[in-house]
Design an enzyme around this catalytic site. Structure first.
Site, mmCIF file in Angstrom:
data_model
loop_
_atom_site.group_PDB
_atom_site.id
_atom_site.type_symbol
_atom_site.label_atom_id
_atom_site.label_comp_id
_atom_site.label_asym_id
_atom_site.label_seq_id
_atom_site.Cartn_x
_atom_site.Cartn_y
_atom_site.Cartn_z
ATOM 1 N N ASP A 331 -2.665 5.582 38.856
ATOM 2 C CA ASP A 331 -3.011 6.853 39.831
ATOM 3 C C ASP A 331 -4.153 6.150 41.624
ATOM 4 O OD1 ASP A 331 -2.316 9.625 40.074
ATOM 5 O OD2 ASP A 331 -4.278 10.546 40.271
ATOM 6 N N GLU A 378 0.496 4.253 42.285
ATOM 7 C CA GLU A 378 1.048 5.865 43.192
ATOM 8 C C GLU A 378 -0.551 5.205 44.917
ATOM 9 O OE1 GLU A 378 -1.050 8.908 45.259
ATOM 10 O OE2 GLU A 378 -2.145 8.695 42.959
ATOM 11 N N ASP A 434 1.596 17.497 41.260
ATOM 12 C CA ASP A 434 0.649 18.109 42.393
ATOM 13 C C ASP A 434 1.333 19.051 43.049
ATOM 14 O OD1 ASP A 434 -1.877 17.496 40.529
ATOM 15 O OD2 ASP A 434 -2.089 14.914 42.289
#
Length: 543
Positions: A331, A378, A434
């Site tokens: 991430d 990401e 998200d």
């Protein structure tokens, strides 16, 4: 085409020329093998957090429903299951704010398995009301009740007589010892963060720690027991998934929580002052999600220290992840190029500044230690040229999100998220954890002008708004990206009531769950047909 340059008829018929020395035959064989290999590289999967699985006791876990989910994925022709971080959750119930980088979430331990071991009774689990709506996790009820049951199971297990437990405790000592002591101390301090503990504990005075290890011996063993059972169940589930041709995509946050065993026991890893206070904290600047940015509050790494150790802690962290998952999604990958530093104590993220990260040096070390590994970068958000270079130099696939492709403020053809701008070494999503669901995004989240952009792109003018989710999913599946991952909510066409997380908010996130009756044969067939249509069928089927 002149006659002497015309390819022979067998080239177009799909049949190879029997004279193998003929250069046309060789060319055909090379092309066919390359095409077949590229087709085999086209895969698809579904994003669904473990917590979102159906189960009897309030939250998805490693129960029989998890194995049934693997069976569903196989019937749906999928090759991957992407999950969110598996760590024990802290503030805001977020899997991205965990009490440990290495530990697992005790909520995912199957109570049914503990019953089968004789450590719990059915009635002890059934008498608890786990929530008023099976659609959503009630973390308050879990916190009040789950640990009481787990403690009963621990007492009845006589775990210290189990040789497998003793071997696990020995093998994982490097992180497990600090984590179990940290959690026992948190329990003793009514859950307060380590940053407000007495100085002897904040600064880890050796004599004080030894005293606490003796005083809290049983509680420490309880937390070691939880980790033993978590890992036993998870690795069994992962083994079953792999046996069915399903690979697990795990997710690791770039940062650790301030209130974590990692920060408490490894202060040298972070930018702390002499009073163990952070010099700055992590977040991201104002963007489309938030006008004041996002103040995550995580401690920032001391990258000079990490580099001086040959990135030893990172090698341990990633090595642990490679054992846990088949593919690792990192991430906030851009934070390795530049990270956003917010002064400690600021109320929001507007006063932050960008600082340089370790760059490609870290990933050169990863390649040196582990060889070639499956990692997803990401790389969403504000992407600079230097971030693009880092992703390219690493060789890791980046991410593409369809919901970012249709912005009326940026309608040019250079939009990186428009499918015709993808390259093969990417992972495409309709949206992430998200984002809005794709149906919620189209119906509620974008302007009329942007809806028209979507319809024009798809040449799709007759469908009702609430039916547009399917052609959008198919658009992702049809792209050149080597892997397509669709959140389950988007295959179901659900609106934003099924959204997983709204960044910069707390109290209503990470809760959505699928119901068992929604995982129908019709849904599996629909997904499987799409995977077949767009050349993404699970290799188990392709073979």
């Amino acid at each position: 085409m002149p006659e002497k340059m015309r390819l022979p008829e067998w080239f177009f018929s799909g049949k190879t020329e029997p004279v193998i020395s003929d250069h046309y035959g060789i060319l055909f064989e090379i092309c066919r093998k390359q095409e077949k290999e590229e087709l085999r590289m086209r895969r698809s999967g579904i994003l669904l957090p473990v917590s979102s699985l159906p189960s009897r006791y309030g939250i998805g876990c490693f129960s029989k429903e998890a194995y049934e989910w693997i069976d569903f994925l196989k019937r749906a022709g999928q090759g991957f299951w992407q999950i969110l971080p598996l760590g024990p959750i802290g503030y805001g119930d977020s899997p991205y704010q965990s009490f440990s980088t290495f530990a697992g979430n005790p909520y995912f331990i199957s109570l049914e398995k503990l019953i089968s071991y004789g450590w719990l009774e059915d009635k002890e689990c059934e008498e608890i009301v786990w929530g008023i709506d099976e659609r959503y996790v009630d973390y308050g009820i879990l916190y009040e009740n789950r640990f009481n049951l787990l403690k009963k199971a621990f007492v009845r297990s006589e775990i210290e007589e189990n040789p497998d437990f003793l071997e696990f405790r020995k093998k994982e000592k490097e992180w497990l010892e600090d984590y179990a002591l940290f959690m026992a101390l948190k329990k003793e301090h009514d859950g307060e963060p380590w940053t407000v503990w007495e100085d002897a504990l904040r600064y880890r005075d050796g004599q004080t720690l030894r005293q606490k290890q003796e005083e809290l011996k049983e509680e420490i063993c309880f937390y070691e027991f939880l980790q033993f059972e978590f890992y036993r169940e998870w690795l069994e589930l992962k083994g079953y998934a792999n046996s069915q041709g399903i690979q697990i995509i795990g997710d690791i946050p770039i940062y650790v929580s301030m209130d974590s065993a990692d920060a408490w026991s490894g202060k040298e890893l972070f930018q702390f002052d002499e009073q163990a206070r952070p010099l700055g904290v992590a977040g991201c600047p104002p963007d489309g999600f938030s006008a004041v940015g996002q103040l995550w509050g995580n401690p920032l790494y001391d990258w000079e220290y990490h580099q001086s150790t040959g990135f030893d802690w990172w090698m341990k962290r990633l090595g642990h992840s490679f054992r846990m998952y088949d593919v690792v999604r990192i991430d906030h990958f851009r934070g390795f190029d530049e990270y956003y530093e917010i002064p400690y104590g600021d109320a929001d993220a507007r006063g932050g500044r960008w600082r340089k990260g370790p760059g490609i040096k870290l990933f050169e070390k990863v390649r040196q230690v582990f060889g070639k590994r499956e990692i997803i970068a990401e790389d969403l958000g504000y992407v600079t040229d230097s971030v693009r270079r880092l992703v390219a130099d690493s060789g890791y696939p980046g991410m593409k999100v369809l919901e970012f492709a249709f912005d009326s403020r940026d309608s040019g053809s250079a939009n990186d998220y428009l499918p015709y701008n993808y390259d093969k070494n990417t992972i495409v999503y309709t949206g992430t954890h998200d984002n809005e669901t794709i149906a919620g995004w189209f119906c509620e989240g974008i302007r009329d002008e942007e809806q028209r952009m979507v319809r024009d792109y798809l040449c799709e003018y007759s469908r009702e708004d609430d039916e547009m989710y399917y052609p959008l999913v198919c658009m992702a599946m049809a792209s050149v990206s080597k892997l397509c991952v669709i959140p389950l909510q988007d295959w179901l066409g659900y609106d934003n009531r099924a959204r997983m997380n709204v960044p910069s908010t707390t109290g209503n996130n990470w809760k959505w769950r699928v119901k068992k009756e929604e995982l129908t044969e019709e849904l599996a067939e629909m997904i499987c047909l799409a995977a077949k249509r767009y050349g993404r069928l699970n290799r188990e089927y392709a073979d």
